[in-house]
Design a protein around this motif. Structure first.
Motif, PDB file in Angstrom:
ATOM      1  N   ARG A 117      -8.760 -13.123 -16.227  1.00 17.62           N
ATOM      2  CA  ARG A 117      -9.013 -12.161 -15.186  1.00 17.62           C
ATOM      3  C   ARG A 117      -8.686  -9.959 -15.917  1.00 17.62           C
TER       4      ARG A 117
ATOM      5  N   LEU B 107      -7.521  -8.324  -1.489  1.00 20.07           N
ATOM      6  CA  LEU B 107      -7.700  -8.321  -3.342  1.00 20.07           C
ATOM      7  C   LEU B 107      -6.226  -7.140  -3.053  1.00 20.07           C
ATOM      8  N   ASP B 108      -5.713  -7.183  -3.809  1.00 17.79           N
ATOM      9  CA  ASP B 108      -4.734  -6.446  -4.352  1.00 17.79           C
ATOM     10  C   ASP B 108      -3.951  -6.015  -5.528  1.00 17.79           C
ATOM     11  N   ASN B 109      -3.315  -4.810  -6.234  1.00 18.36           N
ATOM     12  CA  ASN B 109      -3.174  -4.561  -6.964  1.00 18.36           C
ATOM     13  C   ASN B 109      -1.429  -4.838  -7.323  1.00 18.36           C
TER      14      ASN B 109
ATOM     15  N   THR C 183      -5.441 -15.025  -9.914  1.00 17.16           N
ATOM     16  CA  THR C 183      -3.999 -14.340 -10.066  1.00 17.16           C
ATOM     17  C   THR C 183      -3.944 -13.511 -12.257  1.00 17.16           C
TER      18      THR C 183
ATOM     19  N   THR D 289     -12.347 -11.628   1.463  1.00 16.50           N
ATOM     20  CA  THR D 289     -11.787 -11.823  -0.224  1.00 16.50           C
ATOM     21  C   THR D 289     -10.731 -10.695   0.290  1.00 16.50           C
TER      22      THR D 289
ATOM     23  N   VAL E  39      -9.865 -15.495  -1.416  1.00 13.91           N
ATOM     24  CA  VAL E  39     -10.972 -15.979  -1.267  1.00 13.91           C
ATOM     25  C   VAL E  39     -11.055 -16.411  -0.234  1.00 13.91           C
TER      26      VAL E  39
ATOM     27  N   THR F 124      -3.693 -10.160  -7.170  1.00 14.60           N
ATOM     28  CA  THR F 124      -4.210 -11.026  -6.778  1.00 14.60           C
ATOM     29  C   THR F 124      -5.271 -11.415  -6.235  1.00 14.60           C
ATOM     30  N   GLU F 125      -5.934 -11.573  -6.393  1.00 15.77           N
ATOM     31  CA  GLU F 125      -7.517 -12.280  -4.843  1.00 15.77           C
ATOM     32  C   GLU F 125      -7.679 -13.089  -4.242  1.00 15.77           C
TER      33      GLU F 125
ATOM     34  N   CYS G 174      -6.603 -19.752 -11.428  1.00 13.58           N
ATOM     35  CA  CYS G 174      -7.853 -19.650 -10.438  1.00 13.58           C
ATOM     36  C   CYS G 174      -6.928 -21.197  -9.496  1.00 13.58           C
TER      37      CYS G 174
ATOM     38  N   ALA H  22      -0.138  -9.041   0.666  1.00 17.55           N
ATOM     39  CA  ALA H  22      -0.216  -8.170  -0.382  1.00 17.55           C
ATOM     40  C   ALA H  22       0.498  -6.801  -0.726  1.00 17.55           C
TER      41      ALA H  22
ATOM     42  N   LYS I 123      -7.041  -4.597  -0.966  1.00 19.73           N
ATOM     43  CA  LYS I 123      -9.111  -4.255   0.140  1.00 19.73           C
ATOM     44  C   LYS I 123     -10.185  -5.330   0.518  1.00 19.73           C
TER      45      LYS I 123
END
Length: 645
Positions: free
Chosen positions: A168, A78-80, A141, A76, A176, A173-174, A152, A38, A65
């Motif tokens: 999205r 999560l990044d930006n 993503t 999970t 799980v 990217t997320e 996905c 991330a 996150k």
């Protein structure tokens, strides 16, 4: 059959099983890998934004996150960051060991820019560490700046995966993770915090998590409202410190920050003795922040003590006991080394032997030794304080580190016959104040200064005004094996071999006296030699003694009493060795024994006197007497006879 070229066949499931079950030794590392990925993704989008600001999409609030969901059993990440499109997902995630980071870095290889990001992902396998704890992984993503739909990707780690477009809104990217039942502990707050703290504390972007606390409501004045019950309050907390102070310029770090970081990594409550912060460039590029402690740790000589520096690669924790980066004689040094190009193995848990590591070690050792040399030169009293704590360990380097032997020998300090108790002299100072007649550097080894000061081996040196160094640490026996000379002067043990400290004229005079003594006491010396033949190698007249009757001396390269004690304390077998009994030809006891021998060469007292001389020599060198009861009986009888006269 003609020659053909074929491709290796890959059993995808077996390869994936190998990655999941054999590559990593610690399951906690899966979270380190995902957070590192991330962080790399954020680095990439920031770099691309330099030439194309639109990829930011108005969002530059960087964060990673973590979202644990105990009800769903999912974790999970999560990044930006830069995100991926479908083609990139297939290429990077759908192909095992295909690293998007490596390809990205390759594209920058020919570009010259100081802003190139440092990315840790190189092998393309870190993502699959997820399957160590998850029975299914779902990835959402969308590529930065892309007008295309998101993607996905999903797999149960069984050798197949599904991929499809999805809607999205935001880039990034997320991931799980659907955790296996036995690994639900990775949803606990304390567990997540501990992993982030250990492995990702210094990632430069905040790693955050929503944390719910139960508290009592407060009024406008900030005081708790009595009887209001409790409420649950959820706030986003940052889990990592992001304070990689070694990556900052020295001028930007305060002494308080240095001290705080030292206490954090060393668990010491005192401030360090010295802080060494530097960057190396060229063939070996790394940043180092190392500390010299003020006090030796209680476990410094424990065999199972954890040694080595903390190793980071681009701020990502690798190990806290990297022994290869610092030699054992500097095991008290604490700190951090962060490199961009260390040769790690594929799981990034083990440092591979490489010339690069040796270069880093050479740099580190050089910096530590030059810092100590500067301290000794400019702040001698302060250096003495440090030496009292760590000198015994630092001496080990003289024996083991031949490359730095000259630097180390100038750091050595010793007590001596000319220094006060607790004061020291360096080899340089010793040589500078040597009398012109003195040709060698003299030393004696033993258990303590107090014991050595009483040694009869020192008598002739005191009479000549020659300084003798006191070597009282066990390691000194090995130090003098390696340090045989200094500044062209040989080091000579005063309790080994033959000693010659006289001028040419004095030697002639002593030789004449020795010949006369040999004639006068030849029969007596023969008797003593025969009596002690099972205990001593030889009986001879001494050049060392001026006051004492006798002493024991080892051969030039033999084992003295102190070395025997050390070997026995280490549970080592000590070979049978006999030392030389030296007699003082001017001592009255020889004349008494000679008169007794002339009167009656078979007198029983002669044998008793010979035994007493040997036991006396054992006592003065600090060795135990074989028969203390007989020794005390003979001494008592002599006292009675003396009182009766």
């Amino acid at each position: 059959m003609s020659k053909t070229t074929k491709q290796f066949q890959t059993e995808v499931q077996q390869l994936l099983d190998l990655v999941i079950h054999s590559l990593y030794s610690n399951r906690d590392i899966f979270l380190r890998e995902l957070i590192s990925n991330a962080s790399d993704a954020i680095d990439k989008v920031r770099f691309e934004a330099h030439s194309n600001e639109s990829v930011l999409e108005g969002n530059s609030d960087w964060k990673i996150k973590l979202i644990p969901n105990k009800d769903a059993g999912t974790l999970t990440i999560l990044d930006n960051g830069v995100g991926m499109n479908i083609a990139e997902v297939e290429e990077n995630i759908g192909t095992i060991a295909r690293s998007g980071t490596k390809a990205f870095m390759q594209s920058l290889k020919d570009k010259v820019s100081s802003d190139n990001p440092e990315l840790i992902g190189q092998f393309g396998v870190g993502f699959y560490a997820s399957f160590m704890v998850a029975d299914k992984v779902t990835l959402f993503t969308r590529a930065a700046g892309s007008i295309e739909a998101g993607c996905c990707w999903e797999s149960a780690g069984d050798g197949s995966y599904s991929i499809e477009p999805c809607s999205r809104e935001k880039r990034g990217t997320e991931i799980v993770l659907h955790l296996k039942e036995e690994f639900k502990e990775y949803l606990d707050e304390w567990k997540i915090r501990s992993i982030v703290k250990k492995y990702s504390d210094y990632i430069q972007y905040p790693v955050v998590m929503d944390v719910t606390r139960t508290e009592v409501p407060k009024g406008a004045d900030g005081k708790e409202i009595e009887g209001a019950g409790t409420i649950e309050k959820t706030e986003e907390e940052i889990l990592n410190s992001m304070k990689a102070i070694w990556a900052r310029s020295k001028s930007d770090v305060t002494e308080e920050e240095y001290n705080e970081f030292y206490k954090h990594i060393s668990h010491d409550f005192e401030n360090p003795f010295r802080t060494i912060h530097f960057s190396a460039e060229g063939t070996s590029e790394f940043k180092a922040l190392v500390y010299l402690p003020a006090r030796k740790p209680f476990d410094m000589f424990f065999a199972d003590r954890k040694k080595g520096l903390q190793l980071y690669v681009k701020r990502v924790f690798i190990t806290d006991k990297c022994e290869e980066l610092i030699p054992d004689y500097l095991r008290f040094v604490k700190g951090v080394v962060d490199s961009s190009d260390l040769p790690l193995n594929v799981s990034r848990e083990i440092l591979q032997e490489d010339v690069q590591i040796k270069r880093i070690q050479k740099n580190l050792v050089g910096k530590v030794l030059s810092t100590l040399a500067e301290e000794k030169e400019k702040n001698y009293d302060s250096y003495v304080t440090f030496w009292k704590e760590f000198g015994q360990v630092l001496k080990e380097g003289v024996h083991f580190d031949f490359a730095n032997k000259e630097k180390l020998q100038d750091l050595l300090l010793f007590e001596s016959t000319r220094s006060e108790n607790g004061s020291f002299v360096s080899l340089k100072e010793y040589v500078e104040r040597m009398p012109e007649a003195q040709k060698e550097i003299y030393f004696i080894t033993g258990t303590s200064r107090e014991a050595l000061e009483q040694s009869p081996h020192l008598e002739v040196f005191r009479s000549k005004g020659f300084e003798v160094l006191f070597l009282t640490d066990p390691v000194d026996e090995w130090v003098v094996q390696a340090l045989t000379e200094y500044d062209g002067k040989q080091l000579k043990a005063v309790d080994r071999g033959d000693i010659s400290v006289d001028s040419e004229e004095e030697q002639k005079e002593k030789e004449k006296k020795r010949e006369e003594a040999q004639k006068e006491f030849s029969d007596l010396v023969s008797l003593i030699t025969d009596r002690l033949k099972d205990k001593v190698k030889e009986v001879r007249f001494s050049n060392r003694l001026t006051d004492s009757a006798c002493c024991l001396v080892a051969d030039e390269h033999g084992m003295n009493a102190n070395m025997e004690r050390i070997m026995k304390a280490m549970n080592q077998s000590v070979p049978e060795s006999k030392r030389i009994l030296e007699l003082n030809p001017d001592h009255a006891i020889l004349k008494v024994m000679a008169e007794l021998h002339a009167a009656d060469k078979d007198a029983p007292a002669l044998g008793d006197y010979a035994d007493l001389l040997y036991d006396q020599a054992l006592l003065t060198e600090g060795s135990p007497i074989k028969d203390p009861l007989r020794f005390t009986k003979l001494v008592s009888e002599l006292m009675v006879k003396a009182a009766a006269k």
